[in-house]
Write an enzyme that holds these catalytic residues in place. Sequence first.
Site, PDB file in Angstrom:
ATOM      1  N   PRO A   8       0.795  -1.222   0.000  1.00  0.00           N
ATOM      2  CG  PRO A   8      -0.131  -1.078   2.144  1.00  0.00           C
ATOM      3  CD  PRO A   8       0.569  -2.023   1.217  1.00  0.00           C
ATOM      4  CG  ASN A   9      -0.330   4.291   1.224  1.00  0.00           C
ATOM      5  OD1 ASN A   9      -1.328   4.725   0.665  1.00  0.00           O
ATOM      6  ND2 ASN A   9      -0.355   3.818   2.455  1.00  0.00           N
ATOM      7  NE  ARG A  20       3.448   7.090   2.117  1.00  0.00           N
ATOM      8  CZ  ARG A  20       3.745   5.919   2.640  1.00  0.00           C
ATOM      9  NH1 ARG A  20       4.239   4.963   1.879  1.00  0.00           N
ATOM     10  NH2 ARG A  20       3.530   5.685   3.906  1.00  0.00           N
ATOM     11  CE1 TYR A  49       8.410   5.144   3.084  1.00  0.00           C
ATOM     12  CE2 TYR A  49       7.116   7.149   3.255  1.00  0.00           C
ATOM     13  CZ  TYR A  49       7.443   5.893   3.717  1.00  0.00           C
ATOM     14  OH  TYR A  49       6.795   5.384   4.819  1.00  0.00           O
ATOM     15  CG  ASN A  87       8.419  -1.812   0.372  1.00  0.00           C
ATOM     16  OD1 ASN A  87       7.764  -1.875   1.402  1.00  0.00           O
ATOM     17  ND2 ASN A  87       9.087  -0.734   0.024  1.00  0.00           N
ATOM     18  CB  ALA A 146       1.337  -0.170   6.385  1.00  0.00           C
ATOM     19  CD  GLU A 178      10.396  -7.329   5.890  1.00  0.00           C
ATOM     20  OE1 GLU A 178       9.382  -6.775   6.345  1.00  0.00           O
ATOM     21  OE2 GLU A 178      11.178  -8.009   6.593  1.00  0.00           O
ATOM     22  CG  HIS A 202      10.941  -2.202   5.275  1.00  0.00           C
ATOM     23  ND1 HIS A 202       9.577  -2.057   5.304  1.00  0.00           N
ATOM     24  CD2 HIS A 202      11.221  -3.424   5.784  1.00  0.00           C
ATOM     25  CE1 HIS A 202       9.047  -3.145   5.831  1.00  0.00           C
ATOM     26  NE2 HIS A 202      10.026  -3.992   6.123  1.00  0.00           N
ATOM     27  NE  ARG A 208       9.316   6.273   8.843  1.00  0.00           N
ATOM     28  CZ  ARG A 208       8.373   6.009   7.965  1.00  0.00           C
ATOM     29  NH1 ARG A 208       8.516   5.026   7.087  1.00  0.00           N
ATOM     30  NH2 ARG A 208       7.265   6.713   7.927  1.00  0.00           N
TER      31      ARG A 208
END
Length: 152
Positions: free
Chosen positions: A17-18, A25, A30, A81, A84, A105, A107, A114
């Site tokens: 998502p996103n 964004r 990012y 990725n 969330a 994985e 990120h 964070r």
Amino acid sequence: MNPKTSQKANILVLNGPNLNLLGTREPGIYGAETLSDIQQQLELLAQQHSLTLSCFQSNNEAELIDAVHAARGTVDYIIINAAAYSHTSIALRDALTAVAIPFYEVHISNIYRRESFRHHSYLADAAEATLSGFGSYGYSLALLAIIKQLQS
């Protein structure tokens, strides 16, 4: 086939998502690259090593799970990725472990710098490796790790 790569492989890159909003964004977190930019870089690297690469992005958890299920028997490695969903989705973790496809994985940001809720990933302990904080280059690092595995 590139003589440096000992076998042909199919790689699936999944984005959660996103991530379709990359480039606009929160660029301070990012970066300015779009998802399309990242995918083009990965496709070029895959072509250089005679690998087949496909990419899929969804804001919907069920669609990501369906993509993982569809990969069974046709995909050799997954780069994911989950965004969330890394921190919330036991269902996505179960799908990845059920199909038994090695996965990396990724990120973009360093999740450990964070908010505390981002410090835990349901995918991390099942992944071949987790790349966090390398920006968009984390995707390329994951693909390079796969290439190295194929060469050995």
